[in-house]
Design a protein around this motif. Structure first.
Motif, PDB file in Angstrom:
ATOM      1  N   VAL A 130       0.527  -1.336  -0.081  1.00  0.00           N
ATOM      2  CA  VAL A 130      -0.053  -0.253  -0.095  1.00  0.00           C
ATOM      3  C   VAL A 130       0.725   1.146   0.266  1.00  0.00           C
ATOM      4  CG1 VAL A 130      -1.572   0.930   1.707  1.00  0.00           C
ATOM      5  CG2 VAL A 130      -1.576  -1.147   1.356  1.00  0.00           C
ATOM      6  N   ASN A 169     -11.785  -6.999 -11.732  1.00  0.00           N
ATOM      7  CA  ASN A 169     -11.641  -5.080 -11.314  1.00  0.00           C
ATOM      8  C   ASN A 169     -12.889  -4.875 -12.771  1.00  0.00           C
ATOM      9  OD1 ASN A 169     -10.229  -4.885  -9.192  1.00  0.00           O
ATOM     10  ND2 ASN A 169      -9.091  -4.973 -11.131  1.00  0.00           N
ATOM     11  N   HIS A 189      -5.785   9.441 -10.317  1.00  0.00           N
ATOM     12  CA  HIS A 189      -5.324   8.661 -11.543  1.00  0.00           C
ATOM     13  C   HIS A 189      -4.947   9.362 -12.722  1.00  0.00           C
ATOM     14  CE1 HIS A 189      -9.143   6.893  -9.690  1.00  0.00           C
ATOM     15  NE2 HIS A 189      -8.340   7.240  -8.535  1.00  0.00           N
ATOM     16  N   GLN A 227     -12.770   5.524 -14.035  1.00  0.00           N
ATOM     17  CA  GLN A 227     -14.270   5.327 -12.589  1.00  0.00           C
ATOM     18  C   GLN A 227     -12.623   5.599 -11.491  1.00  0.00           C
ATOM     19  OE1 GLN A 227     -14.879   1.226 -13.185  1.00  0.00           O
ATOM     20  NE2 GLN A 227     -15.568   1.773 -15.271  1.00  0.00           N
ATOM     21  N   SER A 228     -12.872   5.793 -10.209  1.00  0.00           N
ATOM     22  CA  SER A 228     -12.514   5.577  -8.759  1.00  0.00           C
ATOM     23  C   SER A 228     -11.647   4.153  -9.299  1.00  0.00           C
ATOM     24  CB  SER A 228     -12.912   5.631  -7.883  1.00  0.00           C
ATOM     25  OG  SER A 228     -12.864   5.895  -6.427  1.00  0.00           O
ATOM     26  N   LEU A 229     -10.836   4.505  -8.827  1.00  0.00           N
ATOM     27  CA  LEU A 229      -9.912   3.154  -8.653  1.00  0.00           C
ATOM     28  C   LEU A 229      -9.318   2.493  -7.195  1.00  0.00           C
ATOM     29  CD1 LEU A 229      -6.572   3.511 -11.238  1.00  0.00           C
ATOM     30  CD2 LEU A 229      -9.019   2.706 -11.257  1.00  0.00           C
ATOM     31  N   SER A 230      -9.606   1.928  -6.695  1.00  0.00           N
ATOM     32  CA  SER A 230      -9.291   1.279  -5.338  1.00  0.00           C
ATOM     33  C   SER A 230      -7.552   1.808  -5.176  1.00  0.00           C
ATOM     34  CB  SER A 230      -9.492  -0.635  -4.967  1.00  0.00           C
ATOM     35  OG  SER A 230      -8.302  -1.352  -6.295  1.00  0.00           O
ATOM     36  N   GLN A 231      -7.373   1.029  -3.981  1.00  0.00           N
ATOM     37  CA  GLN A 231      -5.889   1.403  -3.528  1.00  0.00           C
ATOM     38  C   GLN A 231      -5.871   0.096  -4.497  1.00  0.00           C
ATOM     39  OE1 GLN A 231      -5.342   1.916   0.714  1.00  0.00           O
ATOM     40  NE2 GLN A 231      -3.942   3.662   0.107  1.00  0.00           N
ATOM     41  N   GLU A 232      -5.878  -0.894  -3.670  1.00  0.00           N
ATOM     42  CA  GLU A 232      -5.360  -2.307  -4.647  1.00  0.00           C
ATOM     43  C   GLU A 232      -5.163  -2.074  -6.521  1.00  0.00           C
ATOM     44  OE1 GLU A 232      -6.870  -5.561  -4.095  1.00  0.00           O
ATOM     45  OE2 GLU A 232      -5.906  -7.398  -5.275  1.00  0.00           O
ATOM     46  N   THR A 233      -5.823  -1.152  -7.019  1.00  0.00           N
ATOM     47  CA  THR A 233      -5.972  -1.180  -8.193  1.00  0.00           C
ATOM     48  C   THR A 233      -5.074  -0.604  -8.978  1.00  0.00           C
ATOM     49  OG1 THR A 233      -8.006  -2.011  -8.703  1.00  0.00           O
ATOM     50  CG2 THR A 233      -7.650  -0.867  -9.991  1.00  0.00           C
ATOM     51  N   GLN A 234      -4.882   0.413  -8.156  1.00  0.00           N
ATOM     52  CA  GLN A 234      -3.926   1.858  -8.071  1.00  0.00           C
ATOM     53  C   GLN A 234      -2.278   0.494  -8.275  1.00  0.00           C
ATOM     54  OE1 GLN A 234      -3.868   5.046  -6.828  1.00  0.00           O
ATOM     55  NE2 GLN A 234      -6.302   5.353  -6.387  1.00  0.00           N
TER      56      GLN A 234
END
Lengths: 396, 396, 396, 396
Positions: C3, C66, C10, C125-132
């Protein structure tokens, strides 16, 4: 099974059996226990294996079938010393004969004596024609292994940097009696070749049959070290024009520059022999050449190798018996070739692809073992046998 | 050269020399001459080679330099039995130790006695500190080869389909005294590791130096056959997730399904031992696993292997001495590692790549040979030594 | 999963994604269709494979999980272009990437565009921390493959007797700016090494932890062709004393006489480069040496290679970035190393045996991709990367 | 050189040249650029190589010698696309045709057009008899490579897990027109075999000569998939009794269980074809078997393979032309075989060892290319050609 048209007394057969069995033991007389063990290449077998395998042959094909009271010496020996048993596991064994330290050499000699005694007991009785044939086959089989035993040993010793002496006075490297380079002519036409049925022969020599021969000539003397050295010195191994394609690949993959066992030190050529390292004797026949080398040499000379049939027809005029001689014939079945029944049938038929026929015999061959119709055979890249070169020419 | 801060009388050193030399001979007592010959793999040497090589070590490094009247037994022995001589020709020899049938075993024993007598003569005089060190090194070197001799022999015997018995009553496969699976904790912080100079050690154990240790725990008992069999039975060898990439390739190329010497017959598991084929004893420590297998097993258990330093710091609380134990440490030089002068300097430094450190000792190790700082090392795929697994865990 | 403690918009992430994806395409701009196909060695992959595999990474780890509406481009691509899928069948594939002519290059570019569009849609879209994090990982993964793509291509081209030119004006062989051979000293004691969590790093760089460093010095400039040529000319490759044992075996088995891509014509030394065959520039850093060669050169110089930690601590004083630099450290886990969950967890951990750490970066590395804590790693015999040598010394 | 006793007008020869050259281009019509590149095995060549090599043949043997104004297209092409140039360096090339991405496919097509134009210009003049023969040889040589091109491509495609389709509608797997299993008898006695001089033939078909034939019979139809599948299903591949010794070793080393391109899925048998993966058509002739498989099948059936001469004498009564048919004859020189002068002389003579003769032709053979005296030949383990089995029997 070949039914021999000859009459051999039991006594004479037994005498030969005993003599041949003793010959094998005598061959091993100069060996140390250690010499019986190694297998330095898959095509080589340890002396111990030869001693056991030839005994197993009599046990498996004669004693078990014909001697009701025969007690198998040790069931595991059949697995360890059977060259033809073809399960996957056993194949691995074929390359690992050199790690089988047990049974010991002494134990294998015990096995030999056990088998000998049983065969002698058997011979005291009346023998069926089949048993007589199998005994004869076993005797000839053992003679083949005598030759292999001594050439295998030579190969093993040759890898030892101290070049062990097997025995002095063998004289295998002596000059040819005749190096006049005369040629004998073969009459064209239809001729009979192959073995008649009145004396013993191997299955691949039979049946006798007719072949058509074209006019040609064969040199009466073998190629000498002197002649072959000339080929080496004119860079014969660097010139692809003389070589078969497979031979050229073999030569390059194995970095071959001269016959096996030759060594160059400064400007002199030496050769490893069973009498130790020696200076190359120029008038001795060249030895330990592959089929590829034999064919390349012949090509360079503007000649060719004789076919097996040309050789067979000319052989009474040739000086032969010093070296096995490569022919241009591939090892294949004669017309109407018959495989024997049972496991003995595996004898030669399974080797009828990728191998070339050799004719004659060598200094390592047991006296009386070979004959004009005899067909030895090896893969063309092998050269640990006493192989040599005889030249032939078409006559147009 | 390591200068020992200890005082050893000549007498004590000579006593140890004589004892160790006799130990080697005793190890060979159950052997037949044939057993001394084969080399079934390049990482294995024949017993004869070990006997000669350990003698050559004393001859080359001590007698030739320090005994003016010493007569070299046979100059060719240096070439035949020197593991480190690195010319191209000699490398070929390394894989062909199994074909060197001459000199014979008897001749090699003569060599041993010749060297022994000369060392005894030398020890009658005053010895320099260097000579004392080299004698100590030669003694330790011979102990290393005792372990190799017996494990090499096991490897050779294991390939023989009749599974020869070396000797009964060895008891190497006995259950662990303790299988309680307790864990001992190592205190984090800076600790000294490596050998001090007041007792003998090999060059790769020196110099003593500080290392930083993180909090962790080590299991006091070794992994057992029972635990490892479970890994086998849940298809641990079919699941790439547990394996290092090189380990997975090794496993597939070599069709590995279980530890070396294990055999499955029906539903039972057997294992080849120097006492012959035996049923797997479940509470005995697992043996003959590669580093890849050790690491995969640990991964499957959710643990890891200890580092060499963690092991060294915890060792007084561990039950060790039965099996060599793989660590997670690659074999590399300690800070300020010094190579000895001359040929002795080749001792360990040249092996400092691609090998993993093992700690402890095994049932095959000479008594008193190992110590907490001892670093054994092997390539990660090798498993013909008595190698085993000890588990560790980070504590966060 | 790491993390990141950093805030990346984004927009910035998408911009970087688009730039890196375009960079890969630009790298291939000089290629002919034919160049995309061959795999001349198992450690090399065809450009087409790199193009597809980097796209598959985004598809497999991000889009499928995702992007609910994402339509897999072609299910067979996962099988063909997945480097880690470890079934027996797939392993065979790993060596046979060069025979996969279909899908075509055009089809693979279509695949790239399909994946690019889907990632762009996702980033709207909004990205989760994991996706980032996974996007960041995918970007870094693609940069790694950019370097491999170009060095793999160099290897393939180098085998073509007409020495193709990839592109002129690259300047990778330019002289070093500084060849003063100055040394920088590292202070002994406890230091922090490894990556902090506020910027992206690979799993093998973490966690940051303390190490003990001994006093030593590191040379600020890389070893040049001039220095290395001297080693070649004094027969460094013929003298086993400089070489690790495995290195000496590698050198002999592969007939290695100089760095990869060097060619001697008469008395001049040439080198194959992506700009074609060129005269060796003596003041350029030596390239394409194996770890064995690096270690042997250092040994000959009376120096050693730096450890990965020494390098990391000294790096701000070094001129680095031209070549990847071999260290003396084997690639192993840092204390408390954590493998990520799931298939991403295979990233580096499975390669933690038999490989050596390299530090720095090379002319082929994407700008901004490396950092002081970066750990590259290769087997010690490999040298198709732009590998080089930096020297270090203990200070006692 | 063969001097043809036939009269061919320049016009007719040029027409055939142009047709055959266009046929090769047409064969490649369904290919993508990528398909032209790979060489998945040393016995396979990439399409690009075939296209260039056949052009090089005309350039090297005709244009350079007979066209004074001919400008060589690119001197390096002779090195890259000459199959026979036998220096050490070039041998390496033979296995690495698949990495030669440059010259490009487009460039090779340019080369073809360059050569075509020059041959057309040459044919506008009066041609010597030798030039006419060489043109005829070049045309036949190109037809041989057409067959290789398409079977090589099939081999490459077969390794691709997505089983590419070359082209539909080929119909190579169609059932035999006749599966009546009738036998035709050959009269014993002396017969002429080999090529007369009034039509084109290759050197290995000459000279015509007499052979002795024994009474035998040959089956008029080829062995079908149905018959061969029965051999597979009765565990023919697990029973060493049917196999030549070299065949048994080949089968085990390569884990061969069925003909090449066969696949078992559940209980169904599939086969890869140039039209994609298809269900095995039981009445189609079996294809892609090695000589070892052909011989083993015949042995199992209690039959044998015909010799090349038996086949040649019976051929007008056989349904041939679908598959190349293994014979029991090794590829050797006919009596008085003459090698052509110069480099053309390397044509077939160098392959006269270790290879077996095949007779007939296959669905992949150019129309009119084969004839009864034609002798194709391959090593006995190869099976990427459309090879099949015809049975024969001795009649006693």
């Amino acid at each position: 099974m070949q039914v021999l048209n000859q009459k051999t007394s039991h006594k004479a057969l037994l005498d030969r059996f005993q003599k041949i069995r003793q010959d094998t033991v005598n061959l091993c007389e100069p060996l140390e226990i250690e010499d019986y063990v190694p297998q330095p290449a898959s095509f080589v077998s340890p002396p111990k294996w030869h001693l056991a395998h030839t005994s197993w042959f009599f046990e498996a094909f004669i004693l078990k079938a014909n001697s009701p009271n025969y007690k198998v010496f040790d069931p595991v020996f059949g697995f360890l010393f059977n060259s033809y048993y073809q399960s996957l596991g056993a194949r691995a064994i074929r390359d690992q004969r050199g790690i089988i330290t047990r049974p010991t050499v002494a134990h294998v000699y015990e096995y030999r004596r056990h088998v000998d005694a049983a065969v002698e007991t058997l011979c005291a009785q009346s023998l069926s024609q089949e048993t007589q044939f199998l005994l004869e086959l076993g005797i000839n089989h053992e003679q083949q292994h005598q030759e292999l035993l001594i050439t295998d040993l030579k190969y093993t010793f040759s890898l030892n940097p101290i070049f062990p002496v097997y025995k002095t006075g063998l004289g295998w490297e002596r000059p040819l009696d005749n190096t006049d380079n005369e040629w004998v002519r073969i009459q064209a036409g239809t001729h009979y070749v192959g073995a008649q049925t009145n004396i013993f022969s191997f299955d691949n020599e039979r049946p006798q049959h007719e072949v058509l021969i074209n006019p040609c000539e064969i040199r009466t003397s073998l190629v000498t070290n002197r002649e072959y050295l000339e080929f080496v010195l004119v860079d014969g191994y660097q010139n692809f024009r003389y070589w078969l394609d497979d031979g050229w690949a073999w030569l390059q993959d194995n970095e071959v520059h001269c016959p096996a066992y030759w060594l160059k030190q400064g400007d002199s050529w030496w050769v490893y022999t069973l009498e130790g390292l020696q200076k190359l004797i120029l008038d001795a026949p060249v030895s330990h050449v592959s089929y590829y080398e034999a064919a390349a040499f012949a090509q360079w000379k503007g000649c060719r190798l004789p076919s097996e049939f040309e050789w067979e027809l000319a052989c009474c005029d040739l000086f032969w018996g010093r070296r096995w001689e490569w022919t241009s014939s591939s090892h294949q079945a004669y017309p109407n070739y018959q495989v024997s029944e049972g496991a003995v049938g595996e004898y030669n038929g399974k080797f009828m692809v990728n191998q070339m026929v050799l004719k004659g015999s060598s200094d390592a061959t047991a006296v009386g073992h070979s004959r004009p119709t005899y067909r030895n055979f090896f893969h063309p890249h092998l050269r640990w046998q006493l192989t040599s070169i005889r030249l032939a020419n078409d006559i147009s």
